[in-house]
Design an enzyme around this catalytic site. Structure first.
Site, PDB file in Angstrom:
ATOM      1  CB  ALA A  60     -12.513  35.417  19.528  1.00 20.09           C
ATOM      2  N   GLY A  99      -9.421  39.671  19.432  1.00 20.87           N
ATOM      3  CA  GLY A  99      -9.405  39.289  18.015  1.00 20.87           C
ATOM      4  C   GLY A  99      -9.705  40.477  17.107  1.00 20.87           C
ATOM      5  CD  GLU A 102      -5.321  38.327  18.305  1.00 16.74           C
ATOM      6  OE1 GLU A 102      -6.505  37.944  18.423  1.00 16.74           O
ATOM      7  OE2 GLU A 102      -4.345  37.667  18.697  1.00 16.74           O
ATOM      8  CD  GLU A 122      -7.144  38.663  23.435  1.00 18.58           C
ATOM      9  OE1 GLU A 122      -6.741  39.674  24.055  1.00 18.58           O
ATOM     10  OE2 GLU A 122      -7.269  38.629  22.198  1.00 18.58           O
TER      11      GLU A 122
HETATM   12  N1  3HC Z   1     -18.020  37.190  22.799  1.00 23.27           N
HETATM   13  C1  3HC Z   1     -19.305  36.873  23.040  1.00 23.27           C
HETATM   14  N2  3HC Z   1     -20.162  37.711  23.652  1.00 23.27           N
HETATM   15  C2  3HC Z   1     -19.685  38.902  24.051  1.00 23.27           C
HETATM   16  C3  3HC Z   1     -18.357  39.292  23.848  1.00 23.27           C
HETATM   17  C4  3HC Z   1     -17.492  38.373  23.179  1.00 23.27           C
HETATM   18  N3  3HC Z   1     -16.221  38.658  22.907  1.00 23.27           N
HETATM   19  N4  3HC Z   1     -18.188  40.523  24.360  1.00 23.27           N
HETATM   20  C5  3HC Z   1     -19.358  40.896  24.858  1.00 23.27           C
HETATM   21  N5  3HC Z   1     -20.267  39.926  24.673  1.00 23.27           N
HETATM   22  C6  3HC Z   1     -21.707  39.966  25.019  1.00 23.27           C
HETATM   23  C7  3HC Z   1     -21.923  40.054  26.518  1.00 23.27           C
HETATM   24  O1  3HC Z   1     -21.950  38.775  27.113  1.00 23.27           O
HETATM   25  C8  3HC Z   1     -23.268  40.749  26.564  1.00 23.27           C
HETATM   26  O2  3HC Z   1     -24.237  39.784  26.292  1.00 23.27           O
HETATM   27  P1  3HC Z   1     -25.688  39.866  26.964  1.00 23.27           P
HETATM   28  O3  3HC Z   1     -26.271  41.163  26.505  1.00 23.27           O
HETATM   29  O4  3HC Z   1     -26.369  38.658  26.492  1.00 23.27           O
HETATM   30  O5  3HC Z   1     -25.433  39.872  28.450  1.00 23.27           O
HETATM   31  C9  3HC Z   1     -23.228  41.698  25.378  1.00 23.27           C
HETATM   32  O6  3HC Z   1     -22.214  41.185  24.518  1.00 23.27           O
HETATM   33  C10 3HC Z   1     -22.855  43.126  25.744  1.00 23.27           C
HETATM   34  O7  3HC Z   1     -21.676  43.108  26.539  1.00 23.27           O
HETATM   35  P2  3HC Z   1     -21.490  44.076  27.787  1.00 23.27           P
HETATM   36  O8  3HC Z   1     -22.711  44.043  28.640  1.00 23.27           O
HETATM   37  O9  3HC Z   1     -20.197  43.732  28.430  1.00 23.27           O
HETATM   38  O10 3HC Z   1     -21.429  45.499  27.072  1.00 23.27           O
HETATM   39  P3  3HC Z   1     -20.562  46.764  27.459  1.00 23.27           P
HETATM   40  O11 3HC Z   1     -20.933  47.811  26.515  1.00 23.27           O
HETATM   41  O12 3HC Z   1     -20.659  47.031  28.921  1.00 23.27           O
HETATM   42  O13 3HC Z   1     -19.024  46.328  27.193  1.00 23.27           O
HETATM   43  C11 3HC Z   1     -17.226  45.376  25.945  1.00 23.27           C
HETATM   44  C12 3HC Z   1     -18.610  46.052  25.895  1.00 23.27           C
HETATM   45  C13 3HC Z   1     -16.176  46.345  26.495  1.00 23.27           C
HETATM   46  C14 3HC Z   1     -16.865  44.976  24.559  1.00 23.27           C
HETATM   47  C15 3HC Z   1     -17.312  44.147  26.878  1.00 23.27           C
HETATM   48  O14 3HC Z   1     -18.415  43.355  26.502  1.00 23.27           O
HETATM   49  C16 3HC Z   1     -16.098  43.266  26.846  1.00 23.27           C
HETATM   50  O15 3HC Z   1     -15.124  43.571  27.515  1.00 23.27           O
HETATM   51  N6  3HC Z   1     -16.175  42.172  26.081  1.00 23.27           N
HETATM   52  C17 3HC Z   1     -15.108  41.201  26.047  1.00 23.27           C
HETATM   53  C18 3HC Z   1     -13.973  41.664  25.181  1.00 23.27           C
HETATM   54  C19 3HC Z   1     -12.930  40.596  25.110  1.00 23.27           C
HETATM   55  O16 3HC Z   1     -12.572  39.994  26.095  1.00 23.27           O
HETATM   56  N7  3HC Z   1     -12.419  40.365  23.909  1.00 23.27           N
HETATM   57  C20 3HC Z   1     -11.460  39.302  23.694  1.00 23.27           C
HETATM   58  C21 3HC Z   1     -12.192  38.035  23.391  1.00 23.27           C
HETATM   59  S1  3HC Z   1     -11.128  36.645  23.307  1.00 23.27           S
HETATM   60  C22 3HC Z   1     -10.332  36.829  21.818  1.00 23.27           C
HETATM   61  O17 3HC Z   1     -10.567  37.764  21.107  1.00 23.27           O
HETATM   62  C23 3HC Z   1      -9.380  35.746  21.471  1.00 23.27           C
HETATM   63  C24 3HC Z   1      -8.566  36.116  20.319  1.00 23.27           C
HETATM   64  O18 3HC Z   1      -7.335  36.601  20.715  1.00 23.27           O
HETATM   65  C25 3HC Z   1      -8.311  34.921  19.445  1.00 23.27           C
END
Ligand code: 3HC
Length: 717
Positions: A60, A99, A102, A122
């Site tokens: 998400a 997400g 999911e 998450e």
């Molecule tokens: N939402 C918004 N922005 C995100 C994001 C997300 N889920 N994931 C990454 N970004 C953004 C980062 O802030 C970064 O932004 P910036 O360039 O402005 O600094 C850009 O995307 C690139 O991210 P990374 O520098 O971390 O890139 P990497 O290639 O090193 O890593 C990744 C990629 C492994 C996908 C890492 O970004 C990551 O772990 N992201 C989070 C994944 C996550 O936690 N997903 C779950 C979200 S919560 C959810 O899904 C709820 C659901 O269950 C309802």
């Protein structure tokens, strides 16, 4: 945000939301619209969902969590996918997370490239999978794997995910073409048996047993964190309730967590970690400065730090020389590195193959002449400025002109080391935290002469070896140790005034630190802190004797030295601030001798013992550091509060659910923190670390929260 196309009989919904295809409102709407279009189109017999660019949706959109919720939410979009009579295939590459996974689990089939990874991270954001992930994953993998994946947040490689049943087939080539090909092979198949909502959770009758084990594990491993506990509860419900009730329960828990302070702090930490990669220094920044390629590294010194650093370099696949002055030290170093590698293999952190390859890249030597052609050298000898200068002068003579020379120092001024060379622009500090192979922080330090290219090179190297690098300006103690110094001093003063070491430790452990300050000292050795204090005193040009208590306008305590001189060197000696007799000398126990040493000490100094509250312990230890943190910002040692917070999270294991000391101060209220600092300044006027920061005063007086400070130049000094 979602590109729609039809290829023969297959509709393609290509998520196009760079950089990670996060499932923002526009993407969710695009998926819902695309599904409806594909369902209505009689030509379309199957549907593929994939991600454009580097990845399948990685979750998400976290930035949306702080705003109002916008429909359609992921669950109804997912329901639409699952209810489709036309088979829907998730074609996965990159990182299919949260997400994103999911969504994939709502699809009827999942194919992935071998290089792809899936997971539910998450929990690291202080929340739980909130789009039916806690209900759908157990139906695929069974309960033990679902508990593990959801509470740990680990990324699972595609092949492993196939073994778990998450992925149906590993495919090769272009992921979109592979997805379309797979979709064509399932045209006409009924989607009903593929709908996870209709599947029973395997081994559901044993859910209590698995849930108890998972709960015990998260309480031990993630002490103080709320999200893992909620994750266990949500997954447990998948076996006890119907699918719909399980989802309803998940949504309730998701909402509660989402509004918690922990979630907000952990999400702040997520973005802070990314922000510190966008560094700035005089003459350049992360956008403008290009790192020089590093293909070979040398580490000088095969002691604890040197071997730990070499392990990091080797594990990243870089050849690494290890330099020592005699064969005994060198052999010890080689043995340590091999043992650390074997340990990592045994713990499953790296594969046997990676471990073997890494060890084969080690080049032990006693001759500096072997270093002529290396790209980067890390000097990791003990904290002695003269020795470090001597080594830098030698390296400067021997290494090729482009070699970058780094000093692993926790506090010594880089300018004073670089002066020994004719290449000060290529000299830089790289402060690893012990144990170097484990701790994630790498504090990189630029001097007045370091070039932005050199800084860019060590920032990139930090990422290559799996660290979180933070760039700071050189000063006494840099960011981390300078800010941590009041923490150490105040803990000793508290004990002098009346608290007991184990009381201070308990308060800080209850606050969320993994170990109290006195246990930490015992672990690292009181003789080490004694040597470091002496070296700092030498650098500052002050003399610290047993009798000295107020030097250079500040208060000092020699209690560490006093204990060390009595042979109480810490855990390795079986006694320090605690005694260590139980469990092979690993468990600290209260020592009456320490109580009488403290009583004598107080008597000698004429200090009347008083009762000290938990609140005072927290304030004295943390607010003193926070005050120093604001001075660090004032002086431009760090550019942003995020750099300070990340340094504490990954260098000192500050509880992530509190965001870091600066974030914490903001939560407490800057005015409240400032007032208490003023109070302690009045009470202890001789302690320099209580002189209130001007920046903090300005923010407090003008009522500006820290989050606004960066965008509010008027508040800057
Ligand atoms: N939402 C918004 N922005 C995100 C994001 C997300 N889920 N994931 C990454 N970004 C953004 C980062 O802030 C970064 O932004 P910036 O360039 O402005 O600094 C850009 O995307 C690139 O991210 P990374 O520098 O971390 O890139 P990497 O290639 O090193 O890593 C990744 C990629 C492994 C996908 C890492 O970004 C990551 O772990 N992201 C989070 C994944 C996550 O936690 N997903 C779950 C979200 S919560 C959810 O899904 C709820 C659901 O269950 C309802």
């Amino acid at each position: 945000m979602v590109d729609y196309s039809v290829n023969g009989s297959v509709a393609l919904l290509l998520v196009n939301n760079p950089p990670v295809n996060a499932l923002s409102y526009a993407v969710r709407k695009g998926l819902a619209d695309g599904m409806s279009k594909a369902t209505k189109d009689k030509k379309v017999k199957a549907i593929v969902i994939a991600g454009k660019g580097r990845t399948f949706p990685a979750g998400a959109d976290i930035r949306e969590f702080s705003g109002p919720k916008r429909d359609p939410w992921l669950v109804p979009v997912g329901n639409g996918i699952e209810q489709s009579g036309k088979p829907v295939v998730a074609a996965i590459h990159g990182t299919c997370l949260g997400g994103g996974l999911e969504m994939a689990l709502f699809c009827h089939y999942r194919v992935a490239l071998k290089s792809a990874k899936v997971g539910f991270p998450e929990v690291a954001l202080g929340i739980l999978p909130g789009a039916a992930g806690t209900q759908r994953l157990p139906r695929v993998t069974g309960l033990p794997i679902a508990f593990d994946m959801i509470t740990s947040g680990r990324h699972v490689p595609a092949e492993q995910a196939k073994k778990y049943g998450i992925i149906d087939e590993i495919v090769t080539g272009d992921i979109v073409n592979a997805g379309i090909k797979y979709a064509m092979s399932v045209v006409g198949h009924s989607t009903i048996p593929r709908r996870l909502r209709g599947r029973a959770v395997p081994d559901a009758e044993n859910v209590q047993k698995y849930a108890d084990a998972a709960m015990a594990q998260v309480k031990r491993k993630y002490k103080g964190f709320e999200a893992p506990v909620y994750c266990v509860k949500a997954v447990q419900a998948s076996a006890g309730k119907s699918y719909d009730l399980g989802v309803e329960n998940e949504q309730t828990l998701f909402k509660v967590l989402g509004q918690s302070g922990q979630a907000r702090a952990q999400q702040y930490a997520f973005f802070a970690e990314r922000l510190v990669g966008k560094w700035e220094m005089p003459g350049g920044n992360s956008q403008t400065a290009k790192p020089v390629p590093v293909k070979s590294v040398a580490v000088i010194g095969a002691g604890t730090m040197g071997t730990g650093i070499a392990v990091c370099i080797l594990s990243a696949g870089l050849p690494c020389y290890l330099v020592e002055q005699n064969s005994k030290f060198l052999d010890n170093g080689i043995r340590t590195i091999k043992a650390l590698m074997e340990g990592s293999v045994k713990l499953g952190k790296i594969s046997l193959e990676v471990g073997r390859r890494a060890t084969s890249l080690l080049k032990p030597t006693m001759s500096y002449d072997d270093l002529t052609g290396v790209d980067l050298v890390i000097e990791a000898v003990y904290e002695n400025i003269d020795l470090k200068k001597e080594i830098f002068a030698k390296l400067d003579r021997i290494c090729k002109p482009s070699t970058i020379l780094c000093s692993n120092t926790s506090s010594l001024d880089i300018d004073r080391i670089a002066v020994a060379t004719k290449r000060p622009e290529k000299c830089v500090g790289v402060h690893f935290f012990a144990p170097a192979y484990h701790m994630k922080l790498l504090e990189n330090i630029y001097s007045t002469k370091t070039s932005p290219e050199t800084a860019a090179t060590v920032m990139k190297l930090g990422k290559t070896i799996g660290k979180v690098p933070v760039l700071v300006k050189s000063c006494q103690g840099f960011l981390a140790n300078r800010m941590n110094t009041p923490f150490g001093n105040e803990s000793t003063f508290l004990v002098e005034e009346g608290a007991l070491p184990w009381e201070v430790d308990q308060v800080m452990e209850d606050f969320g630190m993994p170990m109290g300050p006195f246990k930490v000292r015992d672990l690292s050795g009181l003789d080490i802190s004694m040597k470091i204090t002496a070296e700092i005193a030498k650098t500052l040009g002050v003399t610290l004797t047993d009798e000295t208590r107020f030097v250079a306008g500040s208060r000092y305590s020699h209690m560490n030295t006093m204990l060390a001189k009595k042979g109480r060197l810490g855990r390795k000696a079986g006694k320090g601030w605690y005694k260590y007799e139980k469990a092979g000398g690993k468990i600290p126990t209260i020592d009456d001798e320490v109580i009488s040493i403290l009583d004598n000490h107080r008597r000698n100094l004429g200090i009347e013992r008083r009762t000290i509250s938990s609140q005072e312990i927290i304030e004295r230890l943390l607010y003193s550091c926070i005050n120093e943190g604001f001075k660090i910002l004032e002086e431009g040692i760090a550019k942003r509060p995020e750099e300070i917070d990340i340094s504490w999270l990954y260098g000192f294991t500050f509880p992530k659910y509190l965001g870091g000391p600066m974030y914490y101060a903001n939560q407490v209220g800057l005015s409240r923190v400032y007032d208490r600092i003023c109070y302690y300044h009045e009470t202890f006027p001789y302690s320099k670390h209580w002189v209130p920061s001007l920046l903090l005063r300005r923010l407090s007086e003008q009522n500006i929260p820290m989050s606004q400070w960066m965008a509010s130049p008027g508040a800057k000094l």
